[in-house]
Design an enzyme around this catalytic site. Structure first.
Site, PDB file in Angstrom:
ATOM      1  CB  ALA A  11      -0.949  -0.020   1.193  1.00 34.38           C
ATOM      2  CB  ALA A  12       3.115   2.763   2.502  1.00 35.80           C
ATOM      3  NE  ARG A  22      -1.284   8.785 -10.419  1.00 35.66           N
ATOM      4  CZ  ARG A  22      -2.420   8.634  -9.748  1.00 35.66           C
ATOM      5  NH1 ARG A  22      -2.898   9.645  -9.028  1.00 35.66           N
ATOM      6  NH2 ARG A  22      -3.081   7.492  -9.786  1.00 35.66           N
ATOM      7  CD  GLU A  35       6.620  -6.893  -1.683  1.00 35.66           C
ATOM      8  OE1 GLU A  35       6.525  -7.916  -0.955  1.00 35.66           O
ATOM      9  OE2 GLU A  35       6.471  -5.728  -1.267  1.00 35.66           O
ATOM     10  CB  SER A  41      -0.656  -2.256  -5.129  1.00 36.99           C
ATOM     11  OG  SER A  41       0.441  -1.395  -5.252  1.00 36.99           O
ATOM     12  CB  CYS A  45      -8.014  -4.896   5.137  1.00 36.06           C
ATOM     13  SG  CYS A  45      -6.860  -3.693   5.816  1.00 36.06           S
ATOM     14  CG  ASP A 290       0.830  -1.193   8.396  1.00 32.44           C
ATOM     15  OD1 ASP A 290       0.162  -0.146   8.348  1.00 32.44           O
ATOM     16  OD2 ASP A 290       0.362  -2.315   8.123  1.00 32.44           O
ATOM     17  CG  ASN A 312      -3.590   3.066   0.268  1.00 32.28           C
ATOM     18  OD1 ASN A 312      -3.209   2.890  -0.884  1.00 32.28           O
ATOM     19  ND2 ASN A 312      -4.041   2.077   1.024  1.00 32.28           N
ATOM     20  CE1 TYR A 433     -36.270  10.745  11.493  1.00 31.74           C
ATOM     21  CE2 TYR A 433     -37.371  12.655  10.532  1.00 31.74           C
ATOM     22  CZ  TYR A 433     -37.436  11.415  11.159  1.00 31.74           C
ATOM     23  OH  TYR A 433     -38.649  10.850  11.444  1.00 31.74           O
TER      24      TYR A 433
END
Length: 460
Positions: A11-12, A22, A35, A41, A45, A290, A312, A433
């Site tokens: 993620a990070a 970019r 990695e 990526s 979870c 993390d 992220n 409501y």
């Protein structure tokens, strides 16, 4: 041309590399992502929901594959483990996990996105066949491959987020499930009086929950496979054991390189995700995800809170800054949600013991309400606990346990905490409501009204 080396492609790390690319083209910035596993990526979870059969397979959990990253101009090197950082030479030593071949990669910018490591308690038998962690996609595949018709009993060690989510997954698989937790109640991220609600509802769902469990070891059968989990009080038969004992920041590389770590063991960074300190060797060194500590905006203290949402955002901030833009990650209020079967759990801000540790004098209020108008079909009860600072009335924390959309109501409280609102301020919020969605007085407003009365004088 400069080179950015990112250690960790989940993620990070993935977000950092994507944002930097970019903003800076391949002719200006070379980006190498190291990695140690075979994936990039992906959503860790989502592993419990894959194991439980709610998600079709691992491909659904991959947000961006290595091939997609490469098409965007990233040099992604899988099955490659970083083993050392030389800040003086500005090099990372890496090793190919398949061949064992080692080499060094120079860097101008370095991002540590090494994540977190599952805690494996030092108990006898924990490495036996049939004992599983659930940190990676490979872990999920191993657990699914370990299911068999004759294996009908599961023991989950740990009653936190992963523990209760895996208890649900095992239940959906048709196994008899026992959760062993060393705490007074499951979900230690809640106050005990809210944790007991989770305990009671899990038992009602057919999941046995044993608290105060002092685990002595894991017994094995003659073939070496797990047979039972033994505590100081009893023995719990098990064909499958799942570890939900939490994680710690993976900071071995950072520690060995002399990078600054905080009290909770995570890497300390500034608001832009640059590694903290005025050591000239730290220039161009960043960290996200993390493996870092975050500032709790309510308590003012740094904590280790490993969540994909933070990873992220932090990766995005680091990548934007490396790419030449300006961005900050100011901190968090500690918001998290989970569920076990149809029971939803949400929390944000401080628990009572957190408030005490931070030096707050506070009042609490606990209310029961429904998620819809009481007369509307499907209305179900939820319990909301709210903590506010005495005298000032500043909101400090909220916990919710219930059904019928209970968990996502915590987002209203998270916004209020971030804005440093008082309980009285919250009572005046103009929330939506209609009978299908809320009572006239939303449960958050009811709790705020009650605690505001306690901090400011007579009940409102």
């Amino acid at each position: 041309m400069e080179r950015l080396v990112v250690i960790g492609g989940d993620a990070a790390g993935g977000a950092t590399a994507a944002q930097a690319r970019r903003r800076r083209g391949a002719d200006d910035l070379e980006i190498v992502v190291v990695e140690r596993g075979p994936y990039t990526s992906y959503s860790a979870c989502g592993v419990p929901y894959w194991v439980g059969g709610l998600v079709a397979g691992p491909d659904a959990l991959i947000a961006r594959s290595p091939e997609e990253h490469r098409r965007r101009g990233l040099d992604v090197r899988l099955d490659t483990e970083a083993e050392g950082i030389d800040l003086d030479k500005r090099e990372v030593e890496v090793r190919d996990t398949a061949t064992g071949a080692a080499h060094r990669i120079g860097f101008d910018h370095l991002v540590l996105a090494t994540g977190a490591t599952p805690v494996r308690p030092p108990i006898p038998g924990i490495d036996a066949p049939g004992v599983y962690g659930v940190q990676t996609l490979d872990d999920g595949r191993a657990l699914i491959d370990g299911f068999a018709p004759a294996r009908t009993r599961a023991v989950v060690i740990g009653g936190g987020y992963i523990g209760i989510e895996m208890a649900e997954a095992m239940k959906q698989r048709g196994l008899a499930v026992t959760v062993l937790d060393r705490g007074a109640q499951p979900m230690s991220t809640l106050d005990p009086d809210m944790g007991v609600l989770v305990h009671t509802q899990m038992e009602a769902l057919g999941i046995d929950v044993v608290t105060g469990a002092d685990i002595q070891g894991i017994e094995t059968a003659p073939d070496g496979r797990v047979r039972a989990v033994v505590t100081s009080d009893a023995e719990y038969p098990a064909d499958v054991v799942v570890l939900g004992t939490g994680v710690r920041p993976a900071t071995e590389l950072a520690r060995a390189a002399g990078l600054p770590l905080g009290d909770s063991g995570g890497i300390r960074t500034d608001l832009r995700m640059r590694v903290w300190g005025d050591d000239a060797r730290h220039a161009g060194v960043w960290a996200a995800g993390d493996c870092v500590e975050v500032l709790n905006l309510v308590s003012g203290r740094f904590q280790h809170i490993p969540l994909g949402t933070h990873a992220n955002k932090q990766g995005r901030v680091a990548g934007m800054n490396i790419g030449g833009d300006y961005a900050t990650f100011p901190g968090v209020v500690g918001t998290a949600v989970s569920k076990v079967c149809d029971l939803e759990i949400g929390r944000t801000g401080l628990r009572e013991k957190d408030a005490e540790a931070a030096g707050f004098a506070y009042e609490t209020a606990v209310i029961e309400s429904t998620g819809r108008a009481g007369y509307y079909p499907g209305a179900d009860t939820m319990t909301v606990k709210m903590i506010a600072e005495r005298v000032s009335g500043r909101l400090l924390g909220v916990q919710i346990v219930g059904r019928d959309g209970a968990a996502k109501r915590i987002d209203t409280a998270a916004v209020a905490l971030t804005a440093r609102m008082t309980a009285e301020d919250v009572t005046a919020l103009d929330l939506g409501y209609a009978p299908p969605f809320s009572p006239v007085w939303d449960p958050i407003l009811v709790a705020a009204r009650k605690v505001a009365g306690k901090v400011a004088g007579p009940a409102l």
